[in-house]
Motif scaffolding. Structure first.
Motif, PDB file in Angstrom:
ATOM      1  N   ALA A 121       0.834  -1.204   0.000  1.00 45.39           N
ATOM      2  CA  ALA A 121       0.000   0.000   0.000  1.00 45.39           C
ATOM      3  C   ALA A 121       0.865   1.247   0.000  1.00 45.39           C
ATOM      4  CB  ALA A 121      -0.917   0.001   1.210  1.00 45.39           C
ATOM      5  N   GLN A 122       1.960   1.212   0.719  1.00 45.32           N
ATOM      6  CA  GLN A 122       2.867   2.358   0.759  1.00 45.32           C
ATOM      7  C   GLN A 122       3.506   2.571  -0.612  1.00 45.32           C
ATOM      8  OE1 GLN A 122       6.275   1.884   3.326  1.00 45.32           O
ATOM      9  NE2 GLN A 122       6.059   4.004   4.057  1.00 45.32           N
ATOM     10  N   ASP A 152       0.979   4.134  -2.969  1.00 48.06           N
ATOM     11  CA  ASP A 152       0.655   5.518  -2.650  1.00 48.06           C
ATOM     12  C   ASP A 152       1.721   6.497  -3.105  1.00 48.06           C
ATOM     13  OD1 ASP A 152      -1.745   4.834  -1.548  1.00 48.06           O
ATOM     14  OD2 ASP A 152      -1.023   4.848   0.535  1.00 48.06           O
ATOM     15  N   GLN A 153       2.913   6.019  -3.450  1.00 46.93           N
ATOM     16  CA  GLN A 153       3.984   6.919  -3.889  1.00 46.93           C
ATOM     17  C   GLN A 153       3.692   7.433  -5.283  1.00 46.93           C
ATOM     18  OE1 GLN A 153       7.643   4.730  -3.645  1.00 46.93           O
ATOM     19  NE2 GLN A 153       7.738   4.823  -1.412  1.00 46.93           N
TER      20      GLN A 153
END
Length: 164
Positions: free
Chosen positions: A156-157, A160-161
């Motif tokens: 998820a991280q 999100d970038q």
């Protein structure tokens, strides 16, 4: 993701159900044959086993009702189930084998409910035999869940970038 505590609580509850099933079936023999009281004990044991089974298989049942394919049990889960089944059956057979001589000896000593005592011993034995295996598997499941949650968080991280 289930926590370590929830996995361990389920392991303890399943172990208690195993012990109650074996011990309760033996203890019910103190009640008159074909009596309503004995039938109620057997019905309660059946209900406990069914509830534990449904609770254990709830994710698979949900997937089935949603029309999704059911994931097969992992080899580790199958090994725990096999150990539990063999241990519970073994204690049940042991109770059956020593049933008459043990009850006779306890009655001679004046014990008012000899089947209850034999049931307690076999129930505790069955639970003590299955708890270590279920406890270890609960810890392994919690570690697997934490690893999966960590991978999900990292993914998820990364998603999100912003893309440059």
């Amino acid at each position: 993701m289930a926590s370590l505590a929830s996995h361990r609580v389920h392991a303890v509850i399943s172990t208690l159900v195993d012990g109650l099933t074996v011990g309760g079936a033996e203890a019910a023999l103190d009640l008159p044959p074909r009596s309503a009281a004995r039938a109620r004990v057997y019905l309660a044991l059946l209900t406990a086993v069914a509830a534990d089974t449904v609770a254990h298989d709830l994710p698979s049942l949900r997937r089935t009702f949603q029309g999704m394919p059911v994931e097969s049990a992992s080899p580790a889960d199958q090994a725990v189930t096999r150990h539990q089944a063999l241990a519970t059956a073994g204690w049940g057979l042991a109770a059956t084998a020593v049933h008459r001589p043990a009850v006779r000896a306890l009655r001679r000593r004046g014990h008012p409910r000899p089947h209850l005592l034999v049931g307690i011993v076999t129930g505790v034995g069955a639970a003590a035999t299955t708890l270590p295996v279920r406890w270890r598997r609960a810890t392994e499941r919690a570690i697997e869940d934490m690893a999966a949650a960590q991978l999900d968080a990292e993914l998820a991280q990364l998603l999100d970038q912003p893309i440059d």
